[in-house]
Each structure stands twice: as C-alpha cells, then as structure tokens.
Design a protein around this motif. Structure first.
Motif, mmCIF file in Angstrom:
data_model
loop_
_atom_site.group_PDB
_atom_site.id
_atom_site.type_symbol
_atom_site.label_atom_id
_atom_site.label_comp_id
_atom_site.label_asym_id
_atom_site.label_seq_id
_atom_site.Cartn_x
_atom_site.Cartn_y
_atom_site.Cartn_z
ATOM 1 N N LEU A 89 0.830 -1.205 0.000
ATOM 2 C CA LEU A 89 0.000 0.000 0.000
ATOM 3 C C LEU A 89 0.863 1.254 0.000
ATOM 4 C CD1 LEU A 89 -2.818 -1.007 2.515
ATOM 5 C CD2 LEU A 89 -3.055 -0.687 0.054
ATOM 6 N N ARG A 90 2.001 1.211 0.716
ATOM 7 C CA ARG A 90 2.905 2.357 0.725
ATOM 8 C C ARG A 90 3.469 2.612 -0.677
ATOM 9 N NH1 ARG A 90 6.704 0.485 3.794
ATOM 10 N NH2 ARG A 90 5.501 0.797 5.684
ATOM 11 N N ASP A 91 3.777 1.533 -1.400
ATOM 12 C CA ASP A 91 4.266 1.691 -2.768
ATOM 13 C C ASP A 91 3.191 2.315 -3.657
ATOM 14 O OD1 ASP A 91 6.687 0.612 -2.071
ATOM 15 O OD2 ASP A 91 6.205 -1.413 -2.758
ATOM 16 N N LEU A 92 1.938 1.857 -3.494
ATOM 17 C CA LEU A 92 0.843 2.441 -4.260
ATOM 18 C C LEU A 92 0.640 3.905 -3.900
ATOM 19 C CD1 LEU A 92 -2.118 -0.115 -4.507
ATOM 20 C CD2 LEU A 92 -0.875 0.987 -6.361
ATOM 21 N N LEU A 93 0.821 4.202 -2.605
ATOM 22 C CA LEU A 93 0.684 5.583 -2.136
ATOM 23 C C LEU A 93 1.738 6.467 -2.811
ATOM 24 C CD1 LEU A 93 -1.305 6.742 -0.071
ATOM 25 C CD2 LEU A 93 0.454 6.521 1.673
ATOM 26 N N ALA A 94 2.960 5.968 -2.869
ATOM 27 C CA ALA A 94 4.035 6.719 -3.518
ATOM 28 C C ALA A 94 3.725 6.934 -5.001
ATOM 29 C CB ALA A 94 5.367 5.988 -3.349
ATOM 30 N N ALA A 95 3.194 5.882 -5.652
ATOM 31 C CA ALA A 95 2.853 6.013 -7.068
ATOM 32 C C ALA A 95 1.741 7.038 -7.272
ATOM 33 C CB ALA A 95 2.424 4.651 -7.623
ATOM 34 N N ALA A 96 0.739 7.016 -6.387
ATOM 35 C CA ALA A 96 -0.368 7.970 -6.501
ATOM 36 C C ALA A 96 0.113 9.400 -6.325
ATOM 37 C CB ALA A 96 -1.444 7.633 -5.465
ATOM 38 N N VAL A 97 1.031 9.616 -5.382
ATOM 39 C CA VAL A 97 1.547 10.963 -5.139
ATOM 40 C C VAL A 97 2.380 11.431 -6.323
ATOM 41 C CG1 VAL A 97 3.107 12.319 -3.702
ATOM 42 C CG2 VAL A 97 1.483 10.762 -2.629
ATOM 43 N N ARG A 98 3.231 10.555 -6.822
ATOM 44 C CA ARG A 98 4.084 10.934 -7.957
ATOM 45 C C ARG A 98 3.261 11.302 -9.190
ATOM 46 N NH1 ARG A 98 7.651 6.764 -6.089
ATOM 47 N NH2 ARG A 98 6.558 5.283 -7.417
ATOM 48 N N ARG A 99 2.170 10.546 -9.415
ATOM 49 C CA ARG A 99 1.344 10.775 -10.604
ATOM 50 C C ARG A 99 0.206 11.758 -10.338
ATOM 51 N NH1 ARG A 99 0.684 4.530 -12.850
ATOM 52 N NH2 ARG A 99 2.871 3.949 -12.632
ATOM 53 N N GLU A 100 0.153 12.255 -9.095
ATOM 54 C CA GLU A 100 -0.908 13.189 -8.705
ATOM 55 C C GLU A 100 -2.283 12.599 -8.958
ATOM 56 O OE1 GLU A 100 -0.254 16.957 -10.531
ATOM 57 O OE2 GLU A 100 1.636 17.309 -9.481
ATOM 58 N N ASP A 101 -2.416 11.322 -8.637
ATOM 59 C CA ASP A 101 -3.692 10.612 -8.792
ATOM 60 C C ASP A 101 -4.449 10.694 -7.474
ATOM 61 O OD1 ASP A 101 -5.787 8.849 -9.137
ATOM 62 O OD2 ASP A 101 -4.616 7.414 -10.296
ATOM 63 N N ASP A 102 -5.277 11.722 -7.340
ATOM 64 C CA ASP A 102 -6.005 11.936 -6.087
ATOM 65 C C ASP A 102 -6.963 10.792 -5.792
ATOM 66 O OD1 ASP A 102 -4.687 14.314 -5.751
ATOM 67 O OD2 ASP A 102 -6.274 15.525 -6.649
#
Length: 446
Positions: A89-102
C-alpha cells in the motif's frame, strides 16, 4: 468475458472510484475495440486508456482497475487493496503521489485508515489519535525514501528543491489522512458535533505531532521565553538563609566602628552556577513534526545554560552540539543535520535500546550531579530490546532525568511503546504534546 461486459464493468468501476467517464467516452471505448487486437493486452490497455481517461493523473487508477477487470472475474478495487500489505500500500501511495492521482490516493488512505486508525464509533474526539496511528503505520520515513530520487542532483539549490518536494508530498499524504478521518467522523457523529472538536487551537495548544509548517513561527515565539524559564527552574539554587564564604575585607571594614571587633561578619553572596544540560532528541519519521519542535527547543536553550550538549537519534546516536554552534540559524542547523544523515545507523527505524546503550558507553562519564538529561521522544522502539539498564546508568550519574513524550498517555505502553519500562529510571515522565503542557512541566519544577 465478452467485450461489452468487459468495458461495461471497467467503466462502472472507474466511475465508482471517482474517475469521470461519460457516455461518449464509453461509446468511444466500445468502438475502439473493433479496431483493436483483443489478444494483445498492451494494445487493448492503450486503446481503453486513450478513450476512457481524460486526466493523466488518473492513469494509475485506470491501470489498477484494468488489471482487475481483464484478468478474470471483476473484483472490487477496495477489496483488492484491502488484501495488500502495508508495504504494498505504501508503494501504491508513492505512485499515486508521484502521478498526482487523487483518486488512488484517497482509496489507499481509506484502506490504511480503516486498518490502523482504531476508529471507535460515537466517541467525541477530534481524531488526532486516529491520525497519529495511521501516519505511524504509513511510516513517513519509508514513504519519503520511496519518493526521493536515489541519485539527487548535484547543486545545493537542486537538492533543497528535491527535499522540499518530498516534504510537500508527505504533508499532502498527512492532509489526506486527516481528511479521510474527518469524513468518517462526520458520517458517524454529524458535521456540527465534529466541528466542535476541530476548532483551530491556540498556538500553545497545537499538537506537536500534528503541527504544520504554518504553526512553526507561532511555536518559535513561545519557545524562547519557555527555554529561559526552564533554565531558571533547573538552576542550582540555595536557600535564602544559606551564606557564602566569609568576606574578610568587608568584615574588617565594618569592625572599625567597634574598635576592630568583628561583631557582624560579612559573607559573600552565593552565585548559583548555571546547570548543564544534555538533550537526546528523537528525529525519526514517526515523530517528525515533534522532532522539529525538539530542535527548536534545543536551539533556544543554548544561551541559557553553562553547557548544552545536543544529540539526535533514530537507530543511531550523533552529537550535533557543534552543528548548532556553527550554524547561523535554526534552518541551517536542520539542513546540516539532514545532509549528514545524523541519527541513522542502519535502516532508520527507531532503536531506543541501542541509542541509550551508545550514550551510556560513550558519553556517560561527562555527566555530573549538576547535569540535567532531557529525553524527547515517544519510546517506540520497533519491539527491539529497550536496554533499560543503560538509562539506569545515565540516571545514576546525572542530577536529573526528565522524559517528555509527545504521545497521549492513553497510547503509552501500547504496541511497541516501552515508556513504562523507562519510567522508573526517570525523575519524571511527562506527556508533552503542546506548549501548554511544556509550560505546565516547567512551572512544576522547583
């Protein structure tokens, strides 16, 4: 799976996650399939992504939903996320932040809040403890590492910019955690009830663990006079009736009126020496905002004591006294501490036992009965050996040992907290979540 059912299910789930997909996009996707090799997975993904997604920030969410709907039976995204580990989940969180996927950010945070916040329906709370538990589970330090460029640019300004970007991203995650908790509190108790518990606190009531950058200036204005008062309270004082050494010259001078008989001896007033202070400050990710306060306090205390030795730690211990002395201001000192990686030995996960044993083995000889040791931290040591005997050795050499814990007492000795095992070796262990509580601690010293 027929092509209509696949697209229909994909569209339905995308809409459920918050990705806007209109009727025209749905029709375009269906028409695109007629021109697509359905056995070429990459081509199929590209066709559907191009027709269904209008915002590049939603690509990560689309990819997740696509993988679910085109690898067997449709699966609910929330259920899928719930099956992932905290690290995943932390990896997905990092991906969401990097891609600005709110959208993906909200989904992942929602799962983490549900898993770790320990939400108790009906409780009239502001959710600070819920947020603290969730943020600790996310592990901002690990998330920051995932968001950082492994090979940062060379120039100093570029490194500072990269650091600020990571800090902004971490703040965004914390803000989303807070927003998710507020949504759940409102759903549970209603907006009016929640509003009463979320009113903006005064500067002295700002929780150190939740303090934002905007609170830093207000905290700094109050810390300086508190540091001065703390030094005064810890100073070695004498009773008013106690007398210093005999002042022979003044005694003889006063005796001239009595023919040289020293009827009233004159004593020199005692000049209490300033005490010595040793500060051990936890700067790990779990208490990162509290660490900022701790470093502010250390900086303010430097001029109020005969000698202040400052140490920072995570899973290692480093003295930063010289850094504070050489730096022109607090910001420069903090940047230098971060640049040198102070306090980190191996994996950067708190290890209070190793830290205390290191201090006891390398620095305890510098302690005297005039020394006050101030420990600032939450005593959460990742289930590692706490080494309480090391703190006992420190207490035996120092005049006072005080421990200021930024967590609420209700969280002490829960999970990996071992504050109860350290408490017998401290003169006092104090809940210190705000300046008001710090002031109360200072006022209580005699």
């Amino acid at each position: 799976m027929s092509r209509d059912y696949g697209v229909a299910g994909l569209v339905r789930e995308l809409r459920a996650t918050g990705v806007p997909v209109g009727l025209s996009e749905h029709l375009d996707a269906t028409r695109a399939l007629a021109e697509t090799d359905l056995f070429d997975r990459d081509e199929l993904r590209a066709a559907l992504r191009t027709t269904l997604v209008k915002d590049a920030g939603h690509f990560a969410t689309f990819d997740l939903v696509f993988d679910l709907y085109f690898t067997g039976q449709p699966v609910d995204v929330a259920e899928h996320l719930a099956e992932l580990s905290d690290a995943e989940l932390r990896d997905l969180l990092a991906a969401a932040v990097r891609r600005e996927d709110d959208t993906l950010l909200r989904q992942v945070v929602g799962v983490l809040v549900g898993r770790h916040a320990g939400f108790e329906p009906g409780r009239a709370v502001a959710g600070v403890l819920y947020q603290m538990r969730t943020v600790r589970a996310i592990d901002l330090e690990q998330l920051g590492t995932a968001l950082s460029d492994p090979s940062p640019p060379g120039p100093g300004w570029a490194r500072r910019l990269a650091t600020e970007r990571v800090e902004d991203a971490l703040q965004r995650v914390q803000d989303e955690v807070g927003a998710e908790i507020r949504r759940r509190l409102i759903e549970d108790r209603g907006a009016d009830a929640v509003a009463r518990t979320l009113r903006t606190p005064l500067p002295e009531d700002v929780d150190f663990l939740q303090a934002a950058q905007r609170d830093a200036d207000a905290l700094r204005l109050v810390i300086q006079p508190l540091a001065r008062k703390l030094a005064a309270r810890l100073a070695v004082t004498r009773k008013r009736a106690a007398r210093g050494i005999l002042d022979f010259r003044r005694t003889v001078r006063n005796a001239l009126s009595t023919g040289g008989v020293p009827v009233e001896p004159v004593f020199r007033p005692r000049r209490p020496a300033k005490p010595r202070l040793v500060v051990l400050a936890d700067i790990s990710g779990s208490v990162s905002t509290f660490a900022g306060f701790a470093l502010q306090l250390v900086h303010a205390l430097r001029g109020e004591f005969t000698a202040v030795r400052s140490f920072v730690f995570v899973d290692g211990l480093d003295e930063v006294t010289d850094i504070f002395s050489d730096a022109g201001h607090l910001g420069a000192a903090i940047r230098s501490i971060n640049a040198r990686g102070c306090g980190v030995r191996y994996d950067g996960r708190s290890d209070y036992g190793h830290v205390l044993r290191t201090f006891d083995g390398s620095f305890v000889d510098s302690l005297t009965p005039r020394t006050t040791v101030l420990v600032l931290g939450d005593a959460r040591s990742n289930y590692l050996e706490p080494r309480t005997e090391a703190l006992a050795g420190i207490a035996a050499r120092a005049g006072h040992v005080y421990w200021l814990n930024p967590e609420p007492m209700s969280a002490w000795d829960s999970g990996d907290s071992v504050i109860g095992r350290y408490a017998p070796h401290c003169e006092r262990v104090v809940e210190c979540r705000s300046l008001r509580q710090l002031r109360a601690f200072v006022e209580s010293l005699t």
